[in-house]
Design a protein around this motif. Sequence first.
Motif, short mmCIF file in Angstrom:
data_model
loop_
_atom_site.label_atom_id
_atom_site.label_comp_id
_atom_site.label_asym_id
_atom_site.label_seq_id
_atom_site.Cartn_x
_atom_site.Cartn_y
_atom_site.Cartn_z
N ARG A 290 0.80 -1.22 0.00
CA ARG A 290 0.00 0.00 0.00
C ARG A 290 0.84 1.28 0.00
O ARG A 290 0.30 2.38 -0.08
CB ARG A 290 -0.92 0.02 1.24
CG ARG A 290 -2.09 -0.97 1.13
CD ARG A 290 -3.07 -0.50 0.08
NE ARG A 290 -4.22 -1.36 -0.05
CZ ARG A 290 -4.30 -2.39 -0.87
NH1 ARG A 290 -3.25 -2.72 -1.61
NH2 ARG A 290 -5.39 -3.13 -0.94
N GLN A 291 2.15 1.17 0.12
CA GLN A 291 2.97 2.38 0.18
C GLN A 291 4.23 2.18 -0.67
O GLN A 291 4.86 1.13 -0.65
CB GLN A 291 3.36 2.69 1.63
CG GLN A 291 4.13 3.99 1.78
CD GLN A 291 4.20 4.45 3.24
OE1 GLN A 291 3.38 4.06 4.06
NE2 GLN A 291 5.18 5.27 3.54
N PRO B 188 -4.49 7.32 -4.71
CA PRO B 188 -3.57 7.34 -3.57
C PRO B 188 -3.24 8.78 -3.18
O PRO B 188 -3.58 9.73 -3.87
CB PRO B 188 -2.33 6.62 -4.12
CG PRO B 188 -2.34 6.97 -5.57
CD PRO B 188 -3.79 7.06 -5.98
N ARG C 6 2.82 12.43 -1.99
CA ARG C 6 3.55 13.41 -1.16
C ARG C 6 4.92 13.65 -1.77
O ARG C 6 5.59 12.71 -2.21
CB ARG C 6 3.70 12.91 0.28
CG ARG C 6 2.37 12.79 1.02
CD ARG C 6 2.57 12.50 2.50
NE ARG C 6 1.30 12.36 3.20
CZ ARG C 6 0.60 13.39 3.67
NH1 ARG C 6 1.07 14.63 3.54
NH2 ARG C 6 -0.56 13.19 4.28
N ASP D 269 1.38 17.15 0.71
CA ASP D 269 0.39 16.44 -0.10
C ASP D 269 0.23 17.17 -1.43
O ASP D 269 -0.23 18.32 -1.47
CB ASP D 269 -0.94 16.38 0.66
CG ASP D 269 -1.97 15.51 -0.03
OD1 ASP D 269 -1.84 15.26 -1.24
OD2 ASP D 269 -2.93 15.09 0.64
N SER E 104 6.44 9.96 -2.23
CA SER E 104 5.71 8.84 -1.61
C SER E 104 4.34 8.71 -2.26
O SER E 104 3.68 9.71 -2.56
CB SER E 104 5.53 9.05 -0.11
OG SER E 104 6.79 9.09 0.54
N ILE F 18 0.86 6.65 -1.35
CA ILE F 18 0.28 5.91 -0.24
C ILE F 18 -1.19 5.65 -0.53
O ILE F 18 -1.98 6.59 -0.72
CB ILE F 18 0.43 6.68 1.08
CG1 ILE F 18 1.91 7.04 1.32
CG2 ILE F 18 -0.12 5.86 2.24
CD1 ILE F 18 2.11 8.03 2.44
N TYR F 19 -1.58 4.36 -0.54
CA TYR F 19 -2.99 4.00 -0.71
C TYR F 19 -3.66 3.91 0.65
O TYR F 19 -3.07 3.41 1.61
CB TYR F 19 -3.11 2.67 -1.44
CG TYR F 19 -2.90 2.78 -2.92
CD1 TYR F 19 -3.93 3.12 -3.77
CD2 TYR F 19 -1.63 2.53 -3.47
CE1 TYR F 19 -3.72 3.23 -5.14
CE2 TYR F 19 -1.42 2.63 -4.83
CZ TYR F 19 -2.47 3.00 -5.66
OH TYR F 19 -2.26 3.10 -7.02
#
Length: 313
Positions: A234-235, A258, A261, A267, A309, A311-312
């Motif tokens: 997930r990341q 997702p 970042r 973000d 990054s 990220i889900y």
Amino acid sequence: MILITSVNEVECSFPDYIFSSQRVRFVEGEYVIIDNEAYIASSIRKVSDLDKPGGIVEVPLITDLPFDGNRTVKRAGIPQINPAAISVKGFLEKYFYPFVPAEISFAGNDAIFEYGTSQNVTLRAVINANDETEIANRRIIHVTNADSLVYLGTTNDFSTQITIQGDETAPLHNKKQVFKALADVGGNGSPASIASAMRTYNFYYPVLYGMGPLLSGATIYNGLTKLVVAESIRQFAIPLNGENQYIWFASPFNNVKPVFRDNNGFDVSDSFSMQNMMVTTSKKYPLWTFGYFVWRSIAPTSVANKTFSVIYP
């Protein structure tokens, strides 16, 4: 019957089997130790029961037989078990020093590869015999191919190299390929088969990421970096480097947006949009076409050797 004189000059009798039992310990010199008592070795003689002379002391059988307790106890803890023993020695042996069965395992670890690729893998099985003395029919089977036989081993450390291909073009070519090692054992009088844990090879479509110009389904595979991971990941940390180019992130698993970042942790998700794209490879291995969820920065940007990054939730 065996007659022998003790160091106290007492004539004693023992059964014929006395010198084949653990009650006897021979020592250097003129003495022999029976049940921790010293006897004169030169006085040993055998007579029939009918010829037994008078005044002979019959040494009674003792219940506290010698026992080899100078060993590491095999059983852990104090489990509630029934050793099913009918003697003190039998109980001690079965409770503290039980039969330890053989164990079989695969060396190495499970692995993942890119879907559609052809891989040479080595399947190495290792048997730890422990107390087992009867081991036969050592083998490796292909679980996902109807338990077909892959290899027969002749030693407790046996291996074979095979080629597997992760696609769905034939029964032997599958996205998930599973193997198991087995052997037949005596089991201390209870014959059985022992089996290893499964050895699993998974084949996944790769995640694609990087920086580049506008790409299509025919060019994105070769234009970006490939990362083969399980569907549960997930990341992602994606290193980027480019000037006036788009940032790309293409997933075969998840159509949920997702969180993106930048290298400072800000973000920047609103700077990305998603499109569905049929991604196609360009070589025999791998050779596939699959629908991807492709995220691309809305506008070109410049990133100088930074890691973003993805990220889900």
